[in-house]
Design an enzyme around this catalytic site. Structure first.
Site, PDB file in Angstrom:
ATOM      1  N   GLU A  14      37.581 -65.572  -2.900  1.00 51.82           N
ATOM      2  CA  GLU A  14      38.994 -65.940  -2.945  1.00 51.82           C
ATOM      3  C   GLU A  14      39.350 -66.900  -1.823  1.00 51.82           C
ATOM      4  OE1 GLU A  14      43.367 -65.429  -1.940  1.00 51.82           O
ATOM      5  OE2 GLU A  14      41.569 -65.137  -0.715  1.00 51.82           O
ATOM      6  N   ASP A  51      47.128 -58.185  -2.457  1.00 48.15           N
ATOM      7  CA  ASP A  51      46.624 -59.000  -1.363  1.00 48.15           C
ATOM      8  C   ASP A  51      47.477 -58.714  -0.133  1.00 48.15           C
ATOM      9  OD1 ASP A  51      45.209 -60.957   0.105  1.00 48.15           O
ATOM     10  OD2 ASP A  51      45.069 -62.276  -1.637  1.00 48.15           O
TER      11      ASP A  51
END
Length: 361
Positions: free
Chosen positions: A210, A233
């Site tokens: 990511e 997140d």
């Protein structure tokens, strides 16, 4: 619940897992999700896909959390035994001197060198040293000795950081809170889903890479083809003296999950799907958990959600983020209460899976 999340966070942040070298984290997540999921698979890229089937038909819901952390890799081994290195992900040059590091999953110890203050010129003492002038000392006196220790070109490097509880023990400071806190939440979520009634299928996805371009999530979503997704997140908080909090970033640790309604960086970006926002709003009200909605359009922030909006037919998606201070540093600071609140909201969304239309209008 909070103590279990803390224990997993302690274990996960102790692992080496920069983008492209997430194997240790993948093994940990695979092992602990296997204990709660109906099935778990690891794809060729390293994404962990855990599946929990509901008790009746319904939509496929993807809950994502990335496994990788920012860090470095060995670029070259010098004849005198010192190492030069590349960055992996976004790390400030201000952090590249006087730090302890681990190299590879073997955690070979090293230090990022810094010129003695006694010998620095006045100008040097005010400068931030650029990456290409920085080096790592592993205590080797030659290239051959460094190689005998086990150093190889491309070895991952991470900051060495202890797991520190502040006087308020809900506050944790360490490396790779981004995004191991969400990985810890995902494990706890799947254990809490055991024996619960819900419609459809939940896919817990631990994505790779990511931090270097949202690479892993695209292949995972292609495999799953989810009806909608919630990305878990972290998000920078603005509640420190060096930020104009209310004007620039009205996000606080300890005041509940954050939900970016729009974000973007380096051409990537996403806007929350209106129906997914309604789900988050309804569940937060139901469990009486405040959500910090924030706009980060044009700022240096994005998540795996950005890649989901363009994969295949597009995935309706929203983000629930845990506020954390001191982003991409060895002292990231998080409040565990925010992590518990994220878990409660997501669990509520799963409980009502299929009750809301996903139509854009």
């Amino acid at each position: 619940m909070k103590e279990r999340i803390k224990d997993h966070l302690r274990n996960l942040t102790n692992l080496v897992g920069v983008s492209g070298s997430e194997q240790e984290v993948v093994r940990y997540m695979n092992e602990h999700l296997l204990a709660a999921a109906d099935e778990v698979n690891v794809d060729h890229n390293g994404n962990v896909i855990a599946v929990k089937h509901g008790t009746s038909p319904g939509p496929k819901l993807m809950i994502g959390a990335h496994s990788d952390e920012v860090g470095f890799s060995v670029k070259s081994i010098q004849e005198d035994g010192y190492l030069y290195f590349d960055k992996i992900g976004v790390v400030s040059d201000q952090l590249l001197q006087g730090r302890k590091v681990w190299i590879s999953s073997r955690k070979i110890p090293g230090v990022m060198g810094i010129k003695a203050g006694h010998l620095q010129t006045a100008e040097e003492s005010r400068q931030v040293k650029p990456l290409r002038d920085c080096y790592i000392d592993i205590g080797a006196s030659s290239k051959e000795e460094a190689e005998a220790i086990g150093i190889k070109i491309g070895d991952p490097i991470v900051f060495q950081s202890d797991f520190m509880e502040l006087s308020n023990t809900d506050l944790i400071s360490t490396k790779s809170v981004d995004n191991r806190i969400s990985c810890a939440i995902l494990i706890e979520l799947f254990h809490q889903l055991k024996g619960k009634d819900f419609a459809g299928t939940v896919y817990g996805v631990v994505t790779v890479q990511e931090e270097v371009g949202l690479r892993g999530v695209a292949s995972a979503a292609f495999t799953i083809d989810p009806d909608y997704a919630i990305i878990l997140d972290t998000i920078p908080s603005g509640d420190t003296p060096d930020i104009d909090t209310e004007k620039v970033l009205p996000v606080f640790i300890g005041k509940g999950p954050a939900c970016p309604v729009g974000d973007g960086v380096f051409g990537w970006g996403s806007y929350i799907h209106p129906k997914v926002r309604e789900m988050i709003e309804e569940q937060s009200e139901k469990v009486q958990i405040p959500i910090q909605y924030v706009s980060l359009i044009g700022e240096n922030y994005s998540t795996d959600a950005a890649a989901l909006t363009t994969i295949g037919k597009g995935v309706p998606v929203g983000v629930l983020a845990i506020p954390r201070r001191y982003s991409h540093s060895p002292v990231e600071l998080v409040n565990l209460r925010d992590a518990v609140d994220v878990l409660k909201v997501v669990k509520g969304i799963i409980g009502d899976n299929g009750k809301k239309s996903l139509s854009f209008i």
